[in-house]
Design a protein around this motif. Structure first.
Motif, PDB file in Angstrom:
ATOM      1  N   GLY A  69       4.800  -8.500  15.639  1.00  0.00           N
ATOM      2  CA  GLY A  69       4.611  -9.279  14.419  1.00  0.00           C
ATOM      3  C   GLY A  69       4.432  -8.387  13.198  1.00  0.00           C
ATOM      4  N   GLY A  70       3.580  -7.402  13.332  1.00  0.00           N
ATOM      5  CA  GLY A  70       3.336  -6.492  12.211  1.00  0.00           C
ATOM      6  C   GLY A  70       4.592  -5.754  11.800  1.00  0.00           C
ATOM      7  N   LEU A  71       5.379  -5.397  12.784  1.00  0.00           N
ATOM      8  CA  LEU A  71       6.645  -4.699  12.498  1.00  0.00           C
ATOM      9  C   LEU A  71       7.556  -5.571  11.640  1.00  0.00           C
ATOM     10  CD1 LEU A  71       8.236  -2.076  13.399  1.00  0.00           C
ATOM     11  CD2 LEU A  71       9.357  -3.553  15.071  1.00  0.00           C
ATOM     12  N   LEU A  72       7.768  -6.794  12.086  1.00  0.00           N
ATOM     13  CA  LEU A  72       8.656  -7.702  11.354  1.00  0.00           C
ATOM     14  C   LEU A  72       8.106  -8.021   9.965  1.00  0.00           C
ATOM     15  CD1 LEU A  72       9.468 -10.189  14.271  1.00  0.00           C
ATOM     16  CD2 LEU A  72      10.922  -8.345  13.371  1.00  0.00           C
ATOM     17  N   VAL A  73       6.838  -8.349   9.922  1.00  0.00           N
ATOM     18  CA  VAL A  73       6.256  -8.745   8.636  1.00  0.00           C
ATOM     19  C   VAL A  73       6.211  -7.552   7.689  1.00  0.00           C
ATOM     20  CG1 VAL A  73       4.202  -9.681   7.520  1.00  0.00           C
ATOM     21  CG2 VAL A  73       4.994 -10.640   9.685  1.00  0.00           C
ATOM     22  N   GLY A  74       6.008  -6.368   8.248  1.00  0.00           N
ATOM     23  CA  GLY A  74       6.044  -5.170   7.406  1.00  0.00           C
ATOM     24  C   GLY A  74       7.380  -5.026   6.695  1.00  0.00           C
ATOM     25  N   PHE A  75       8.452  -5.284   7.425  1.00  0.00           N
ATOM     26  CA  PHE A  75       9.766  -5.160   6.789  1.00  0.00           C
ATOM     27  C   PHE A  75       9.972  -6.227   5.708  1.00  0.00           C
ATOM     28  CE2 PHE A  75      10.869  -2.440  10.447  1.00  0.00           C
ATOM     29  CZ  PHE A  75      11.399  -1.385   9.732  1.00  0.00           C
ATOM     30  N   ILE A  76       9.467  -7.405   5.964  1.00  0.00           N
ATOM     31  CA  ILE A  76       9.554  -8.437   4.913  1.00  0.00           C
ATOM     32  C   ILE A  76       8.788  -7.998   3.670  1.00  0.00           C
ATOM     33  CG2 ILE A  76       8.937 -10.819   4.314  1.00  0.00           C
ATOM     34  CD1 ILE A  76       9.282 -11.487   7.333  1.00  0.00           C
ATOM     35  N   MET A  77       7.572  -7.479   3.912  1.00  0.00           N
ATOM     36  CA  MET A  77       6.745  -7.068   2.771  1.00  0.00           C
ATOM     37  C   MET A  77       7.361  -5.905   2.006  1.00  0.00           C
ATOM     38  SD  MET A  77       3.030  -7.292   4.637  1.00  0.00           S
ATOM     39  CE  MET A  77       2.078  -6.579   3.288  1.00  0.00           C
ATOM     40  N   LYS A  78       8.241  -5.183   2.687  1.00  0.00           N
ATOM     41  CA  LYS A  78       8.834  -4.002   2.058  1.00  0.00           C
ATOM     42  C   LYS A  78       9.929  -4.358   1.064  1.00  0.00           C
ATOM     43  CE  LYS A  78       9.732   0.711   3.597  1.00  0.00           C
ATOM     44  NZ  LYS A  78      10.045   1.573   4.732  1.00  0.00           N
ATOM     45  N   LEU A  79      10.397  -5.593   1.081  1.00  0.00           N
ATOM     46  CA  LEU A  79      11.418  -6.022   0.116  1.00  0.00           C
ATOM     47  C   LEU A  79      10.938  -5.685  -1.294  1.00  0.00           C
ATOM     48  CD1 LEU A  79      12.362  -9.508   1.636  1.00  0.00           C
ATOM     49  CD2 LEU A  79      13.639  -7.348   1.807  1.00  0.00           C
ATOM     50  N   PRO A  80      11.806  -5.137  -2.116  1.00  0.00           N
ATOM     51  CA  PRO A  80      11.334  -4.595  -3.404  1.00  0.00           C
ATOM     52  C   PRO A  80      11.128  -5.649  -4.484  1.00  0.00           C
ATOM     53  CG  PRO A  80      13.672  -4.209  -3.134  1.00  0.00           C
ATOM     54  CD  PRO A  80      13.242  -4.922  -1.890  1.00  0.00           C
ATOM     55  N   ILE A  81      10.831  -6.859  -4.078  1.00  0.00           N
ATOM     56  CA  ILE A  81      10.707  -7.932  -5.070  1.00  0.00           C
ATOM     57  C   ILE A  81       9.278  -8.397  -5.257  1.00  0.00           C
ATOM     58  CG2 ILE A  81      13.025  -8.827  -4.704  1.00  0.00           C
ATOM     59  CD1 ILE A  81      11.767 -10.916  -2.798  1.00  0.00           C
ATOM     60  N   PHE A  82       8.342  -7.828  -4.522  1.00  0.00           N
ATOM     61  CA  PHE A  82       6.981  -8.356  -4.547  1.00  0.00           C
ATOM     62  C   PHE A  82       6.031  -7.587  -5.459  1.00  0.00           C
ATOM     63  CE2 PHE A  82       8.341  -9.573  -0.072  1.00  0.00           C
ATOM     64  CZ  PHE A  82       8.686 -10.882  -0.418  1.00  0.00           C
ATOM     65  N   GLY A  83       6.559  -6.578  -6.141  1.00  0.00           N
ATOM     66  CA  GLY A  83       5.726  -5.911  -7.142  1.00  0.00           C
ATOM     67  C   GLY A  83       4.727  -4.913  -6.608  1.00  0.00           C
ATOM     68  N   ALA A  84       5.078  -4.183  -5.563  1.00  0.00           N
ATOM     69  CA  ALA A  84       4.174  -3.168  -5.027  1.00  0.00           C
ATOM     70  C   ALA A  84       3.969  -2.058  -6.052  1.00  0.00           C
ATOM     71  CB  ALA A  84       4.753  -2.591  -3.742  1.00  0.00           C
ATOM     72  N   PRO A  85       2.804  -1.426  -6.043  1.00  0.00           N
ATOM     73  CA  PRO A  85       2.555  -0.335  -6.990  1.00  0.00           C
ATOM     74  C   PRO A  85       3.351   0.908  -6.607  1.00  0.00           C
ATOM     75  CG  PRO A  85       0.723  -0.530  -5.469  1.00  0.00           C
ATOM     76  CD  PRO A  85       1.642  -1.673  -5.167  1.00  0.00           C
ATOM     77  N   SER A  86       3.591   1.757  -7.596  1.00  0.00           N
ATOM     78  CA  SER A  86       4.252   3.031  -7.319  1.00  0.00           C
ATOM     79  C   SER A  86       3.288   3.969  -6.596  1.00  0.00           C
ATOM     80  CB  SER A  86       4.698   3.669  -8.624  1.00  0.00           C
ATOM     81  OG  SER A  86       3.549   4.080  -9.337  1.00  0.00           O
ATOM     82  N   ASP A  87       3.828   5.029  -6.018  1.00  0.00           N
ATOM     83  CA  ASP A  87       2.981   5.971  -5.284  1.00  0.00           C
ATOM     84  C   ASP A  87       1.875   6.552  -6.147  1.00  0.00           C
ATOM     85  OD1 ASP A  87       4.510   5.557  -3.065  1.00  0.00           O
ATOM     86  OD2 ASP A  87       5.654   7.417  -3.232  1.00  0.00           O
ATOM     87  N   ALA A  88       2.160   6.693  -7.431  1.00  0.00           N
ATOM     88  CA  ALA A  88       1.167   7.321  -8.311  1.00  0.00           C
ATOM     89  C   ALA A  88       0.118   6.335  -8.809  1.00  0.00           C
ATOM     90  CB  ALA A  88       1.874   7.975  -9.497  1.00  0.00           C
ATOM     91  N   SER A  89       0.348   5.055  -8.594  1.00  0.00           N
ATOM     92  CA  SER A  89      -0.613   4.096  -9.141  1.00  0.00           C
ATOM     93  C   SER A  89      -1.268   3.255  -8.057  1.00  0.00           C
ATOM     94  CB  SER A  89       0.071   3.208 -10.178  1.00  0.00           C
ATOM     95  OG  SER A  89       1.192   2.577  -9.607  1.00  0.00           O
ATOM     96  N   CYS A  90      -1.355   3.841  -6.859  1.00  0.00           N
ATOM     97  CA  CYS A  90      -2.114   3.159  -5.813  1.00  0.00           C
ATOM     98  C   CYS A  90      -3.607   3.312  -6.084  1.00  0.00           C
ATOM     99  CB  CYS A  90      -1.768   3.754  -4.446  1.00  0.00           C
ATOM    100  SG  CYS A  90      -0.127   3.281  -3.865  1.00  0.00           S
ATOM    101  N   PHE A  91      -4.392   2.508  -5.392  1.00  0.00           N
ATOM    102  CA  PHE A  91      -5.858   2.565  -5.495  1.00  0.00           C
ATOM    103  C   PHE A  91      -6.327   2.443  -6.937  1.00  0.00           C
ATOM    104  CE2 PHE A  91      -4.454   5.600  -2.115  1.00  0.00           C
ATOM    105  CZ  PHE A  91      -4.653   4.752  -1.046  1.00  0.00           C
ATOM    106  N   GLU A  92      -5.661   1.652  -7.728  1.00  0.00           N
ATOM    107  CA  GLU A  92      -5.955   1.577  -9.160  1.00  0.00           C
ATOM    108  C   GLU A  92      -5.939   0.118  -9.610  1.00  0.00           C
ATOM    109  OE1 GLU A  92      -6.656   3.928 -11.639  1.00  0.00           O
ATOM    110  OE2 GLU A  92      -6.934   2.006 -12.679  1.00  0.00           O
ATOM    111  N   ASP A  93      -7.101  -0.347 -10.066  1.00  0.00           N
ATOM    112  CA  ASP A  93      -7.209  -1.735 -10.512  1.00  0.00           C
ATOM    113  C   ASP A  93      -6.335  -2.055 -11.717  1.00  0.00           C
ATOM    114  OD1 ASP A  93      -8.946  -2.915  -8.733  1.00  0.00           O
ATOM    115  OD2 ASP A  93     -10.740  -2.348  -9.823  1.00  0.00           O
ATOM    116  N   SER A  94      -6.170  -1.105 -12.601  1.00  0.00           N
ATOM    117  CA  SER A  94      -5.586  -1.465 -13.898  1.00  0.00           C
ATOM    118  C   SER A  94      -4.111  -1.856 -13.814  1.00  0.00           C
ATOM    119  CB  SER A  94      -5.772  -0.338 -14.909  1.00  0.00           C
ATOM    120  OG  SER A  94      -5.098   0.806 -14.465  1.00  0.00           O
ATOM    121  N   ILE A  95      -3.504  -1.686 -12.632  1.00  0.00           N
ATOM    122  CA  ILE A  95      -2.129  -2.162 -12.463  1.00  0.00           C
ATOM    123  C   ILE A  95      -2.073  -3.680 -12.502  1.00  0.00           C
ATOM    124  CG2 ILE A  95      -0.149  -2.174 -10.870  1.00  0.00           C
ATOM    125  CD1 ILE A  95      -0.905   0.555 -11.961  1.00  0.00           C
TER     126      ILE A  95
END
Lengths: 458, 458, 458
Positions: free
Chosen positions: A404-430
């Motif tokens: 389940g985690g494998l499949l859902v991980g790939f869905i979450m990886k779609l570039p349409i959900f607004g994930a933060p960039s590598d440099a702006s992880c762990f940062e509230d102000s995003i």
């Protein structure tokens, strides 16, 4: 920090509105009060008002509710610049998941004339299911957008309900406190998701992936509420009477013993003997996880303490030695170390449950066997067979979680959900309005060793 | 800050492991489920599941549990650089003490065929005993190592159980909320310990023995949980029915009145009329302590409010005028001012209890006399005699506390337990991993009055 | 910061002492235990100890108690320099108001032979009344002295009791969770008070009327406790059995749906799509307010979710667009935005209640009608008539609140109560001992963009 991709102005409202409107429609079509909450049905039968299950479950429900919203929420505030997101996203996905879980669990656990019945038991079960989503959230903390998290919740809740149905309804597994259904499932699901979402350049945000003084104190609020109310968690849906009472007691002893071994191991594994807040905040809770399956059984205080004692040791060792290996070798970036708090102790709890079940005898349980192991009491299966079923259930859960985690991980990886960039992880102000004057990073303040002048920088 | 003496790498693990292994062995040999938690015994009798005492004690237990871990833990976070230790050592010694107390109280309060029976009542009693250890912790806060605290807990729990046994079982004293057994005992024990551990050069750490803005807010979390749940504390182990109900009500009124007199006295005793957080955090709780003995009696709301009102006044006066004298004249360095919160209000509560008991009549109590004063109801003793017994119990408690604290203080003074040096008291980084960037002491930031430039230093 | 006018050295002690002494005298004359808390009366009848209402109301009471002291108190700590006052004045006026409310409500709700009876129900009702005072406090937060607040509490509690009496006892209105009696009343009363206390030069304190990072996290503690325990609040004094159970369930769904619409609207109304802590902290609670009247009715989970969903939308829109207009056009300076959290959602809850009541039929309620709408069940009035009464009750409440707030505002405006000057609003150090080293305003720290040197200033 403004970035077209992470801008939530449309993504988040659309997601929330669509999900909530679907929920409302489905609730309108499918959900009705159960016998204990419906004015007509309750008053149709002849019983005392005091017999209503509200009085025997609701206090436990409220303790569980505090664990879900304050416990999980504040436990994750340890990060220096991610407090708003930790508490705030926890709040959002929990509020969604408990509604969705009510439908999914209601669907799988048996409809009543085409309707899902709701009351305090469904409230507790929905909070439990929500807990497993929040465990998975711990693995991806700081690296995901709220939309990604809602997507994860949609699928994880569904798979949780299927797995829970197979275990509790088909296999006849006992898992009142959810060592398997909640902790093992949530942990390995989350670990697989974070594996799929692996960020090779996460180093860019490394300086924010740590705590500051006050953030660690906020996290202790989460820790202590989880610790104190875990006896209520494990006992919230066991049978009434001695079962609830015994489960709470066993969990209480397991946690107490776990706390001592956690402190011991934290000092022992530090070269200067100093305690590490990460261990105290997390490993001291492993005793609750590990007592999740066997807590309702005749584990005895003695057995509970041994379980808790070992869980604390395993958990600290995991934080100290295993997590770095998982990250470097298996590319599993587990922000909160859920493998150490929920993963290994969950598996341990499942095994303890299987062993304890296989040792059940009528000499020990008497007429109480009917409530703890109904199939054994009714001679439908032997205690050893029940133990084997418990062990099989662990394997089933691991399978569901990993695939389940494998499949859902790939869905979450779609570039349409607004994930933060590598440099702006762990940062509230995003994702949060944080006024510019708050942006001063006090952790960057330092004093010149020579002139004692204050400067600012990395 | 690294120091061979305070290095806990071996001292703490060895202590924790030895203690926990002894506990586990003793639990294995001595402890078994009581009738309400044992599957066989509970189902042997014929009663409704809803009769299980779990439903009538467990909510109170959870409130008490929150007071012990969040209440006491966060109340002590007021110190600017001692939050980890306040919450963390509170957590450690409480987790140990509740296990040890289960054994000690079980041993003294009556074995059942060589076995100690455990259930929700033993859980509450163990938490109560733990409370007295945490009170003593307040006196030595910032000046002791975790190993010293565990040593203190070992002995204090034992003496607590003996004193409690003498009072409740031999003398027939009533002390449901523990004005004597918990507060007076814990306070004077702790004061004697801190007297023995007197540090003439504690001035070296003086600049850290104070609060900063946010630490005072954290402490208010502790204060408010103690305040809100004190009615549950005092009523947790009284007889069922009107007794629990009345005790909670009396305590609620006592606390409310105490809060108003605390605010009044805090402003009145400040030359500029400004409120002092120390008073609000502590003295507002004195009403709960002072209602600990008489709360279950027919004290009336009127009586409860007078008791709370006076307790608040006494407590603020203690903080303002008595504590400095105790420190300068009697060399008692009482970090949290437990003499003002638990000592004097505890003695006051004992006296109020003695007076209220001596005034008990069958006109007032009716058939309820049986539950509040069984010996008076059975004509074994008169009300005045009961009052005298209450007063004697206070003297016994003071004796146990003072002599016990003296002896245990000397044991704790042995130079093998890793106590901090005079210059490193009130400082987390002795025993906790605190990343170097957190070491910037923001309280040392100041602005030059002329050039408005920021500088750093004392 | 020392100022003769705001010096509380005499004003506050005199006020507190006079009020508390009056309370004690009135309690001595008027208050006695009810049948469930009196030793004689309880034991006079023949019932099980477990029938005592303590066991069926006290857990709800404690949840409400936490909302009053932690929930309201910490919700208001969002201001950067007003945490002591937010928590501390909340504590003071709540401790006073619950005593005064016991008398006022006892007086209006029916004396027993010249005596006011107290027990767990009076404790809950007193906490409810206190809640409305704390709502009003939110409007004037930062701009009033503790003496002004006590004066406000004296009058507001009295008017609350009168309005409540008219609604519940004379009109036969249903309002278990207090959408009208608590929220609408408290909000419009407070808005009128703050209108009368309008400060044209409040801009002078503007820089302090905002949050900093950690203060927003403290506020989330308040938010979450209010959110989690709101089901207990709305169900605390409904009839036993299905009524309490259903009310808790409805409120739980309303809040969950409200949370999703709050997050959606918060992102949607921000031009950069970033979530605003003000919305999350407040608007997510509007679902609890809006379910206050209809929560005990057969609103269904479906209906509850629609109510919560709309309440969240209305509340965020209020914060975003209406509050600035109220301030600029109507001169209503509403610090916490109580109009958006309690005002509009309260009115909405009243309307929902009126509509739901008017739709009540015996087909839906069965024999449960007797408990939800006794007058309809007894054929004293039709359901539509009940609905009309509910609507009239809203008008009555608004009238009482607005006129009452107007009058009390003028009393509070008398220049003898030590209100802060326009330049010293939102500042703890006016009324609290805050050591000088704490006065460094870290929000004023900034870094020179060119030389990267740290400087301090506005």
């Amino acid at each position: 920090m403004a970035d077209a991709n992470t801008n939530m102005r449309l993504k988040l409202p659309i997601t929330c509105f669509i999900l909530e409107i679907i929920l409302i429609i489905l609730f309108g079509v499918l959900v009705e009060y159960d016998e204990e909450t419906d004015a007509k049905k309750w008053h149709h039968s002849n019983h005392s008002q005091y017999d209503n299950d509200f009085y025997y479950r609701y206090p436990s429900f409220q303790d569980v509710h505090v664990m879900i919203f304050i416990g999980f929420g504040f436990l994750m505030t340890f990060l220096q610049r991610y407090g708003f997101s930790s508490v705030g996203f926890n709040f959002l996905i929990a509020a969604f998941a408990l509604q969705w879980a009510t439908l999914m669990q209601g669907f799988f656990h048996g409809m009543h004339g085409g309707k899902i019945h709701v009351g305090v038991e469904s409230m507790i079960n929905a909070d439990f299911c929500t807990g497993s989503v929040l465990i998975s959230f711990g693995a991806v903390l700081g690296k995901t957008s709220p939309v990604q998290l809602l997507v994860m919740a949609v699928f994880e809740v569904t798979l949780f309900a299927v797995n829970e149905f197979i275990l509790l309804s088909i296999l006849g597994t006992k898992d009142a406190g959810g060592s398997m259904t909640i902790h093992t499932f949530g942990a390995y699901f989350g670990l697989m998701v974070t594996r799929v979402l692996y960020r090779p350049n996460l180093d860019k945000s490394k300086h924010k992936n740590s705590s500051v003084y006050h953030s660690d104190l906020f996290a202790m609020i989460g820790t202590l509420y989880l610790w104190m109310f875990w006896p209520s968690f494990n006992s919230a849906i066991t049978a009434h009477g001695d079962d609830q009472h015994r489960t709470a007691l066993n969990t209480y002893y397991s946690l107490a013993a776990c706390t001592l071994s956690t402190y011991a191991m934290s000092a022992l594994t530090a070269h200067d003997g100093k305690l590490d807040m990460v261990h105290i905040q997390n490993a001291a809770l492993a005793g609750g996880v590990a007592a999740g399956t066997a807590g309702e059984m005749m584990l005895t205080p003695f057995g509970s303490m041994i379980v808790g004692f070992l869980a604390g040791i395993i958990s600290v060792l995991g934080y100290k030695y295993l997590s770095p290996i998982l990250e470097s070798k298996l590319k599993i970036q587990d922000t909160c170390g859920i493998h150490n708090l929920h993963g290994m102790p969950g598996v341990m709890g499942a095994i303890v449950g299987a062993v304890t079940a296989s040792l059940a005898t009528i000499e020990i349980y008497g007429n109480g066997m009917e409530e703890v192991f109904p199939d054994v009491a009714d001679n439908k299966r032997t205690a050893s067979y029940q133990g084997a079923i418990q062990a099989i259930s662990l394997a089933v859960t691991l399978g569901f979680a990993l695939v389940g985690g494998l499949l859902v991980g790939f869905i979450m990886k779609l570039p349409i959900f607004g994930a933060p960039s590598d440099a702006s992880c762990f940062e509230d102000s995003i994702y949060w309005e944080v006024s510019s004057k708050k942006l001063l990073d006090t952790s960057k303040l330092c004093i010149c060793p020579q002139c004692q002048r204050l400067s600012y920088g990395s």
